[in-house]
Design a protein around this motif. Sequence first.
Motif, PDB file in Angstrom:
ATOM      1  N   MET A  76      87.593   4.063 -12.155  1.00  0.00           N
ATOM      2  CA  MET A  76      86.951   3.949 -13.815  1.00  0.00           C
ATOM      3  C   MET A  76      86.283   5.126 -14.216  1.00  0.00           C
ATOM      4  O   MET A  76      86.552   5.493 -15.567  1.00  0.00           O
ATOM      5  CB  MET A  76      86.094   2.764 -13.586  1.00  0.00           C
ATOM      6  N   VAL A  77      85.495   5.793 -13.441  1.00  0.00           N
ATOM      7  CA  VAL A  77      84.766   6.993 -14.013  1.00  0.00           C
ATOM      8  C   VAL A  77      85.827   8.159 -14.483  1.00  0.00           C
ATOM      9  O   VAL A  77      85.520   9.078 -15.555  1.00  0.00           O
ATOM     10  CB  VAL A  77      83.576   7.374 -12.837  1.00  0.00           C
ATOM     11  N   GLU A  78      86.875   8.373 -13.760  1.00  0.00           N
ATOM     12  CA  GLU A  78      87.638   9.592 -13.864  1.00  0.00           C
ATOM     13  C   GLU A  78      88.834   9.244 -14.691  1.00  0.00           C
ATOM     14  O   GLU A  78      89.846  10.026 -14.920  1.00  0.00           O
ATOM     15  CB  GLU A  78      88.085  10.214 -12.749  1.00  0.00           C
ATOM     16  N   SER A  79      88.757   7.947 -15.417  1.00  0.00           N
ATOM     17  CA  SER A  79      89.827   7.447 -16.418  1.00  0.00           C
ATOM     18  C   SER A  79      90.168   8.393 -17.613  1.00  0.00           C
ATOM     19  O   SER A  79      91.354   8.266 -18.088  1.00  0.00           O
ATOM     20  CB  SER A  79      89.663   6.117 -16.766  1.00  0.00           C
ATOM     21  N   GLY A  80      89.072   9.136 -17.930  1.00  0.00           N
ATOM     22  CA  GLY A  80      89.236   9.848 -19.142  1.00  0.00           C
ATOM     23  C   GLY A  80      88.567   9.184 -20.393  1.00  0.00           C
ATOM     24  O   GLY A  80      88.308   9.797 -21.384  1.00  0.00           O
ATOM     25  N   ARG A  81      88.247   7.990 -20.227  1.00  0.00           N
ATOM     26  CA  ARG A  81      87.386   7.242 -21.456  1.00  0.00           C
ATOM     27  C   ARG A  81      85.916   7.832 -21.329  1.00  0.00           C
ATOM     28  O   ARG A  81      85.234   8.077 -20.646  1.00  0.00           O
ATOM     29  CB  ARG A  81      87.458   5.629 -20.943  1.00  0.00           C
ATOM     30  N   GLN A  82      85.578   7.665 -22.611  1.00  0.00           N
ATOM     31  CA  GLN A  82      84.207   8.211 -23.104  1.00  0.00           C
ATOM     32  C   GLN A  82      83.713   6.731 -23.402  1.00  0.00           C
ATOM     33  O   GLN A  82      84.031   6.081 -24.376  1.00  0.00           O
ATOM     34  CB  GLN A  82      84.082   9.081 -24.021  1.00  0.00           C
ATOM     35  N   THR A  83      82.707   6.140 -22.580  1.00  0.00           N
ATOM     36  CA  THR A  83      82.547   4.871 -22.424  1.00  0.00           C
ATOM     37  C   THR A  83      81.108   4.812 -21.921  1.00  0.00           C
ATOM     38  O   THR A  83      80.604   5.406 -21.142  1.00  0.00           O
ATOM     39  CB  THR A  83      83.054   4.029 -21.864  1.00  0.00           C
ATOM     40  N   ASN A  84      80.362   3.648 -22.720  1.00  0.00           N
ATOM     41  CA  ASN A  84      78.971   3.245 -21.921  1.00  0.00           C
ATOM     42  C   ASN A  84      79.114   1.932 -21.462  1.00  0.00           C
ATOM     43  O   ASN A  84      77.966   1.395 -20.993  1.00  0.00           O
ATOM     44  CB  ASN A  84      77.971   3.327 -23.093  1.00  0.00           C
ATOM     45  N   ASP A  85      80.136   1.527 -21.034  1.00  0.00           N
ATOM     46  CA  ASP A  85      80.337  -0.081 -20.428  1.00  0.00           C
ATOM     47  C   ASP A  85      79.920  -0.024 -19.179  1.00  0.00           C
ATOM     48  O   ASP A  85      79.695  -1.299 -18.719  1.00  0.00           O
ATOM     49  CB  ASP A  85      81.917  -0.448 -20.910  1.00  0.00           C
ATOM     50  N   LEU A 104      72.281   8.356 -10.522  1.00  0.00           N
ATOM     51  CA  LEU A 104      73.061   7.920 -11.608  1.00  0.00           C
ATOM     52  C   LEU A 104      74.493   8.721 -11.700  1.00  0.00           C
ATOM     53  O   LEU A 104      74.478   9.883 -11.445  1.00  0.00           O
ATOM     54  CB  LEU A 104      72.424   8.256 -12.668  1.00  0.00           C
ATOM     55  N   LEU A 105      75.361   7.849 -11.832  1.00  0.00           N
ATOM     56  CA  LEU A 105      76.828   8.070 -11.918  1.00  0.00           C
ATOM     57  C   LEU A 105      77.503   7.599 -12.681  1.00  0.00           C
ATOM     58  O   LEU A 105      77.480   6.327 -12.715  1.00  0.00           O
ATOM     59  CB  LEU A 105      77.471   8.309 -10.391  1.00  0.00           C
ATOM     60  N   GLY A 106      78.195   8.140 -13.642  1.00  0.00           N
ATOM     61  CA  GLY A 106      79.249   7.419 -14.920  1.00  0.00           C
ATOM     62  C   GLY A 106      79.982   8.381 -15.456  1.00  0.00           C
ATOM     63  O   GLY A 106      80.015   9.741 -15.286  1.00  0.00           O
ATOM     64  N   PRO A 107      80.824   7.877 -16.320  1.00  0.00           N
ATOM     65  CA  PRO A 107      81.568   8.833 -17.304  1.00  0.00           C
ATOM     66  C   PRO A 107      81.102   9.336 -18.165  1.00  0.00           C
ATOM     67  O   PRO A 107      79.839   9.043 -18.623  1.00  0.00           O
ATOM     68  CB  PRO A 107      82.472   7.727 -17.735  1.00  0.00           C
ATOM     69  N   ALA A 108      81.652  10.152 -19.019  1.00  0.00           N
ATOM     70  CA  ALA A 108      81.246  10.866 -20.286  1.00  0.00           C
ATOM     71  C   ALA A 108      80.879   9.599 -21.334  1.00  0.00           C
ATOM     72  O   ALA A 108      81.604   8.690 -21.420  1.00  0.00           O
ATOM     73  CB  ALA A 108      81.990  11.780 -20.879  1.00  0.00           C
ATOM     74  N   GLY A 109      79.808   9.689 -22.023  1.00  0.00           N
ATOM     75  CA  GLY A 109      79.779   8.712 -23.056  1.00  0.00           C
ATOM     76  C   GLY A 109      78.682   7.755 -22.866  1.00  0.00           C
ATOM     77  O   GLY A 109      78.210   6.879 -23.252  1.00  0.00           O
ATOM     78  N   THR A 110      78.137   7.606 -21.316  1.00  0.00           N
ATOM     79  CA  THR A 110      77.145   6.736 -20.605  1.00  0.00           C
ATOM     80  C   THR A 110      75.790   7.162 -21.673  1.00  0.00           C
ATOM     81  O   THR A 110      75.463   8.287 -21.702  1.00  0.00           O
ATOM     82  CB  THR A 110      76.920   6.742 -19.360  1.00  0.00           C
TER      83      THR A 110
END
Length: 335
Positions: free
Chosen positions: A170-179, A220-226
């Motif tokens: 999910m993290v490396e999917s390329g989505r910028q998300t806070n979900d 803390l670990l997550g995608p861009a946009g968190t």
Amino acid sequence: MNEDKSLLRPEWRQWLAENLALGVGVEEVEQVLVGAGVSLEVAREEIAAAGQHPYFQACRQVARHFGWLESLMETYSALRAQDGGRELEVREGLTPEEFFRRYYFGHRPVVLKGAMKDWPALQKWSVPYFREHFGQVEVEVMTGRDANPEHAAQQDRHRSRMPFADFLAMVESGRQTNDYYMVPRNDNWSREGLSALRDDLRAPEGIIDPSLQADQMTLLLGPAGTVTPLHHDNMNILLGQVMGRKHVKLVPSYERHRVYPHRGTFSHVDAGAPDLVAHPLFAEATVLETVLEPGDMVFLPVGWWHWVKALDVSASVTFHHFVAPGGNTHLDAPP
């Protein structure tokens, strides 16, 4: 509002008493009530009754104390503004003695450069590394955050468990998300499967307790946009950026009255896109900003408000066991 009723509902009476006690003008209060469907006669009757009630007199006295404290904070803010308070200092090679004297006990934030240069994590940590060595570990993350504006305060509603490999996908999917986000309120450090990651960290010498026990740090670990919404912690925090970049905004603790506190430690203000019509005092707030690069640390003093947004896939760690007399300073927040 039901116009057939001669009395206000309890929530409107509470609103009326609070605003009058805080100094909002009678005419302005009348306009709001009339705009909500209350007759002018009833509005004036309720305002007059409120002013004569002994509970309201006590409320007004409490408001006077609140106003005095707010005035004191305004004065302190003006003094600090002339003493470097409008600048977020960036230091390299800072000694522990100066860190504690100027920043920890001086109640000032600071960005530390070079304090993580001996961390194996800076060379090792990546999504492929996590997947290869820890992919089968079950982790806890926060999911469904976008559907709940109060997700940060209501974290128990968002806890999910899944294999680390699934979260990494999910993290490396390329989505910028806070979900979805792995936040400090998860217990992943203390779980056997991820505990080995603590071996890749080092405690800043003379500043942080070198034992690095599981309950002395967070991941803390997550995608861009968190986004971590504007809030404050009730103790001093040292945040280290390992992977990716994070945009950080800070507001001093003594400007609490300018951030519209909510649920005690949170703010009504969206610091990423503040609505200055709804929250006009935020325009007067001292907002210090920085972008943390991998290897940077930032000291977040107890009570200082901070907002954080990940600009890339990001991994950060926080420490709160300082080598200070008596241990870390804690804010005893009212219930």
